[in-house]
Design an enzyme around this catalytic site. Sequence first.
Site, PDB file in Angstrom:
ATOM      1  N   GLU A  78       0.820  -1.208   0.000  1.00  0.00           N
ATOM      2  CA  GLU A  78       0.000   0.000   0.000  1.00  0.00           C
ATOM      3  C   GLU A  78       0.858   1.265   0.000  1.00  0.00           C
ATOM      4  OE1 GLU A  78      -3.043  -0.177  -0.531  1.00  0.00           O
ATOM      5  OE2 GLU A  78      -3.519  -2.255  -0.039  1.00  0.00           O
ATOM      6  N   CYS A 141      -7.802  -2.341   8.201  1.00  0.00           N
ATOM      7  CA  CYS A 141      -6.438  -2.328   7.652  1.00  0.00           C
ATOM      8  C   CYS A 141      -5.969  -0.892   7.402  1.00  0.00           C
ATOM      9  CB  CYS A 141      -6.377  -3.127   6.353  1.00  0.00           C
ATOM     10  SG  CYS A 141      -6.466  -4.920   6.585  1.00  0.00           S
ATOM     11  N   HIS A 164      -1.099  -5.978   1.906  1.00  0.00           N
ATOM     12  CA  HIS A 164      -2.288  -6.823   1.872  1.00  0.00           C
ATOM     13  C   HIS A 164      -1.945  -8.149   1.200  1.00  0.00           C
ATOM     14  CE1 HIS A 164      -5.374  -3.518   2.658  1.00  0.00           C
ATOM     15  NE2 HIS A 164      -5.758  -4.530   3.410  1.00  0.00           N
TER      16      HIS A 164
END
Length: 211
Positions: A78, A141, A164
């Site tokens: 991310e 998350c 992830h």
Amino acid sequence: MKVLVTGFEPFGGETINPAWEAVKLLPDEIEGVVILRQEVPVSFRQSVELVTEWIRKERPDLVLCVGQAGGRASLTVERVAINLMDAPIPDNDGDMPRDVPVVPDGPDGLFATIPVKAAVAAARKAGVAAELSCSAGTYVCNCLMYGMLHALRELPGARGGFVHVPFIPSQTADKPGRPSMALEDIAKGLAAMLSALIAGEASSAGEGTIF
């Protein structure tokens, strides 16, 4: 040097979370550095509180948080977390915040401070599918990623990121068409990322910019 890696407990009706299962499979040491592991509850409130507490206690140089993203086919690193909690389902405490900031008056977004492209490249070099993602969602998350990066601002030079991971095959037996990845491959990819990140930290020790 200290490295903290976290993984979430199961949620959403699942009995297993490949994030934590993969973190448990990581070597005890990578590049000569001890890997500290912590399981995190799928809770908007508790996840940030606990990780912030661990960061203040351990004062890690690197934090990598890992979460499940069912439906994705590869490890996704991310780029950014947004200051928003907007839950599509209740968390494991039964909380379901809507349009609420993670940190009141905090920045709208916080970028990962690890070299995200280098992390993706390291996993691919190890033979594990990986790619960049520009959305960690608005569930726990994203909340943890934002809270973790916010907490690391207290530690100059410390770096943080979020990855992830897909479902594992046992989770998709009743989900036709949903992608999955072997747990061992998830752990292999995470270990490769950590190796590259740790080596990058060490090679840049004493320089003004770590990465």
